[in-house]
Design an enzyme around this catalytic site. Sequence first.
Site, PDB file in Angstrom:
ATOM      1  N   GLU A   1       0.853  -1.115  -0.233  1.00  0.00           N
ATOM      2  CA  GLU A   1      -0.027  -0.002   0.029  1.00  0.00           C
ATOM      3  C   GLU A   1       0.964   1.323   0.011  1.00  0.00           C
ATOM      4  O   GLU A   1       2.199   1.210   0.363  1.00  0.00           O
ATOM      5  CB  GLU A   1      -1.017  -0.017   1.245  1.00  0.00           C
ATOM      6  CG  GLU A   1      -1.699  -1.308   1.271  1.00  0.00           C
ATOM      7  CD  GLU A   1      -2.680  -1.204   2.334  1.00  0.00           C
ATOM      8  OE1 GLU A   1      -2.934  -0.393   3.260  1.00  0.00           O
ATOM      9  OE2 GLU A   1      -3.656  -2.167   2.259  1.00  0.00           O
TER      10      GLU A   1
ATOM     11  N   GLU B   1       8.126 -17.261  -3.697  1.00  0.00           N
ATOM     12  CA  GLU B   1       8.115 -16.174  -4.302  1.00  0.00           C
ATOM     13  C   GLU B   1       9.527 -15.654  -4.323  1.00  0.00           C
ATOM     14  O   GLU B   1      10.296 -15.241  -5.319  1.00  0.00           O
ATOM     15  CB  GLU B   1       7.301 -14.913  -3.717  1.00  0.00           C
ATOM     16  CG  GLU B   1       7.474 -13.535  -4.415  1.00  0.00           C
ATOM     17  CD  GLU B   1       6.586 -12.604  -3.608  1.00  0.00           C
ATOM     18  OE1 GLU B   1       5.550 -12.933  -3.287  1.00  0.00           O
ATOM     19  OE2 GLU B   1       6.804 -11.336  -4.464  1.00  0.00           O
TER      20      GLU B   1
HETATM   21  C1  LIG Z   1       8.529  -2.578  -9.938  1.00  0.00           C
HETATM   22  C2  LIG Z   1       7.909  -3.009  -8.158  1.00  0.00           C
HETATM   23  C3  LIG Z   1       6.917  -3.901  -8.401  1.00  0.00           C
HETATM   24  C4  LIG Z   1       6.366  -4.459  -7.318  1.00  0.00           C
HETATM   25  N1  LIG Z   1       5.284  -5.558  -7.842  1.00  0.00           N
HETATM   26  C5  LIG Z   1       4.606  -5.562  -6.572  1.00  0.00           C
HETATM   27  C6  LIG Z   1       3.393  -6.512  -6.539  1.00  0.00           C
HETATM   28  O1  LIG Z   1       3.018  -7.085  -7.508  1.00  0.00           O
HETATM   29  N2  LIG Z   1       2.757  -6.704  -5.763  1.00  0.00           N
HETATM   30  C7  LIG Z   1       2.857  -6.146  -4.383  1.00  0.00           C
HETATM   31  O2  LIG Z   1       2.121  -6.318  -3.449  1.00  0.00           O
HETATM   32  N3  LIG Z   1       3.941  -5.377  -4.128  1.00  0.00           N
HETATM   33  C8  LIG Z   1       4.683  -5.108  -5.205  1.00  0.00           C
HETATM   34  N4  LIG Z   1       6.002  -4.179  -5.104  1.00  0.00           N
HETATM   35  C9  LIG Z   1       6.084  -3.689  -3.784  1.00  0.00           C
HETATM   36  C10 LIG Z   1       7.439  -4.133  -2.967  1.00  0.00           C
HETATM   37  O3  LIG Z   1       7.185  -5.658  -2.441  1.00  0.00           O
HETATM   38  C11 LIG Z   1       7.602  -3.084  -1.996  1.00  0.00           C
HETATM   39  O4  LIG Z   1       8.269  -1.917  -2.550  1.00  0.00           O
HETATM   40  C12 LIG Z   1       8.734  -3.519  -0.779  1.00  0.00           C
HETATM   41  O5  LIG Z   1       8.051  -4.574   0.083  1.00  0.00           O
HETATM   42  C13 LIG Z   1       9.084  -2.394   0.139  1.00  0.00           C
HETATM   43  O6  LIG Z   1       7.889  -1.686   0.690  1.00  0.00           O
HETATM   44  P1  LIG Z   1       7.920  -0.102   0.461  1.00  0.00           P
HETATM   45  O7  LIG Z   1       8.188   0.204  -0.806  1.00  0.00           O
HETATM   46  O8  LIG Z   1       6.731   0.373   1.226  1.00  0.00           O
HETATM   47  O9  LIG Z   1       9.340   0.276   1.498  1.00  0.00           O
HETATM   48  P2  LIG Z   1       9.166   0.649   2.830  1.00  0.00           P
HETATM   49  O10 LIG Z   1       8.494  -0.690   3.700  1.00  0.00           O
HETATM   50  O11 LIG Z   1       8.710   1.983   3.323  1.00  0.00           O
HETATM   51  O12 LIG Z   1      10.666   0.614   3.251  1.00  0.00           O
HETATM   52  C14 LIG Z   1      11.654   1.621   2.838  1.00  0.00           C
HETATM   53  C15 LIG Z   1      12.997   1.191   3.429  1.00  0.00           C
HETATM   54  O13 LIG Z   1      13.151   0.898   4.851  1.00  0.00           O
HETATM   55  C16 LIG Z   1      13.578  -0.339   4.969  1.00  0.00           C
HETATM   56  N5  LIG Z   1      13.033  -0.975   6.107  1.00  0.00           N
HETATM   57  C17 LIG Z   1      11.664  -1.221   6.501  1.00  0.00           C
HETATM   58  N6  LIG Z   1      11.546  -1.941   7.537  1.00  0.00           N
HETATM   59  C18 LIG Z   1      13.131  -2.217   8.003  1.00  0.00           C
HETATM   60  C19 LIG Z   1      13.417  -2.872   9.153  1.00  0.00           C
HETATM   61  N7  LIG Z   1      12.625  -3.542  10.151  1.00  0.00           N
HETATM   62  N8  LIG Z   1      14.655  -2.981   9.274  1.00  0.00           N
HETATM   63  C20 LIG Z   1      15.688  -2.495   8.394  1.00  0.00           C
HETATM   64  N9  LIG Z   1      15.285  -1.689   7.258  1.00  0.00           N
HETATM   65  C21 LIG Z   1      13.728  -1.880   7.219  1.00  0.00           C
HETATM   66  C22 LIG Z   1      13.391  -0.952   3.834  1.00  0.00           C
HETATM   67  O14 LIG Z   1      14.141  -2.303   3.493  1.00  0.00           O
HETATM   68  C23 LIG Z   1      13.438  -0.107   2.652  1.00  0.00           C
HETATM   69  O15 LIG Z   1      14.876   0.044   2.358  1.00  0.00           O
HETATM   70  C24 LIG Z   1       6.428  -3.980  -6.091  1.00  0.00           C
HETATM   71  C25 LIG Z   1       7.441  -2.981  -6.167  1.00  0.00           C
HETATM   72  C26 LIG Z   1       8.119  -2.588  -7.308  1.00  0.00           C
HETATM   73  C27 LIG Z   1       9.139  -1.034  -6.989  1.00  0.00           C
END
Ligand SMILES: Cc1cc2nc3c(=O)[nH]c(=O)nc-3n(C[C@H](O)[C@H](O)[C@H](O)COP(=O)(O)OP(=O)(O)OC[C@H]3O[C@@H](n4cnc5c(N)ncnc54)[C@H](O)[C@@H]3O)c2cc1C
Length: 382
Positions: free
Chosen positions: A130, A245
């Site tokens: 989200e 996955e």
């Molecule tokens: C091209 C693309 C395709 C995608 N396809 C899908 C899809 O088909 N379905 C779907 O549901 N999602 C999809 N995603 C989403 C993807 O899985 C998320 O972007 C990913 O899980 C990270 O979530 P976020 O972007 O909200 O980052 P955030 O959760 O906001 O994290 C930001 C940063 O903080 C770090 N961080 C967070 N928590 C911690 C912790 N506890 N300790 C250390 N570091 C932490 C993360 O590693 C990251 O570096 C896609 C993303 C992209 C870019």
Amino acid sequence: MRRTIFDEEHEAFRASAREFLDREVRPRHEEMIADRAIPRDVWLEAGKQGFLGLAIPQEYGGGGVGDDYRFATVWAEELSAVSAAFSSCFGIHGDVVAPYLTELTTEEQRQRWLPGFCTGEIVTAIAMTEPSGGSDLAALRTTAVRDGDAWVLNGSKTFITNGCSADLVVVAARTGPAKGAKGISLFGVETGMEGFTRGRKLDKVGQDESDTAELFFDNVRVPEDNLIGELDRGFIHMMERLPQERIGAAVCNLSHAAAILEETIQYTKERKAFGQAIGTFQYNKFTIAELVTKIEVTQAFVDQCVMAHSARGLSAVDAAKAKWWTAQVQNDVLDVCVQLHGGYGFMNEYRVARAWRDARVTPIWAGSNEIMKELIGRDLGL
Ligand SMILES: Cc1cc2nc3c(=O)[nH]c(=O)nc-3n(C[C@H](O)[C@H](O)[C@H](O)COP(=O)(O)OP(=O)(O)OC[C@H]3O[C@@H](n4cnc5c(N)ncnc54)[C@H](O)[C@@H]3O)c2cc1C
């Protein structure tokens, strides 16, 4: 190093996957980059050739390969050798969504969805992430509230692969407001449901060929029959399927890097500077030797994971190791490949430049590399 995990039937399957990609996909690659999508007729052709539902039981039109994950591995390797975006789009459908639709569905749902899934008439996506966050899945905010014989969905998802083209999206939503991870359920949301809309195709740094979208749910009435799996067990359902996955992601990461490294080695044999092939300078020769070693050593670990998964024995922690490590190796390798191409490595018309951009997302998605290390650390009791 010779790999030993494949039998003759896997190699025959590899040959037909290559033939399909050479005939249907490579000639239209530029068109797909421009359209930022895989055209439906390519999905349908892939379906006709039997590539979309490898593990789906034959009675629903699938390949019926059962637990033998080597077929999915071969398909993923061949796709990612052409483009990381293809393995992502086809992988989300055939590798990530498929287990939800075979293992968690009712017979009525399987009859309704699986035949179209296998032919490519029903393209699928999975929507967990989200705008407010993806790593902390248990904190998702999209809600599903019961109203008579339906669930009413409100909220939004982002970064969803196949988001624009999907006919069926597996959506994770909150059904238990104060129950955290124990209050999440999965729903099949279909094209045409009132209140279900898609935003623009997102403008990404790489992987232009894949359609990645935002999805919006505004009082979408999802029939009770579209609940996938058990009520309030959606989080567990997702956790149980994440190892597949992640090993799938690892297979793609490595195959993508290996294909570009091979092309780069050829380039370094042909490109000359100071009167000699650039690959023969000791600095470059040693660098390439290190990368080839890294790829092959990593391949041995990934192959072990593939065999463990085929025997239903791959742990979530080993899948996490394979996922983060291959993403790192892939990015390390591609960075050097760009460098070895000199200025051409920065030109989009060169495959290596695109591959480098395409790879940047792999340490972020499917559970970021930091989250993978968190899982490994927790398993160590830390
Ligand atoms: C091209 C693309 C395709 C995608 N396809 C899908 C899809 O088909 N379905 C779907 O549901 N999602 C999809 N995603 C989403 C993807 O899985 C998320 O972007 C990913 O899980 C990270 O979530 P976020 O972007 O909200 O980052 P955030 O959760 O906001 O994290 C930001 C940063 O903080 C770090 N961080 C967070 N928590 C911690 C912790 N506890 N300790 C250390 N570091 C932490 C993360 O590693 C990251 O570096 C896609 C993303 C992209 C870019």
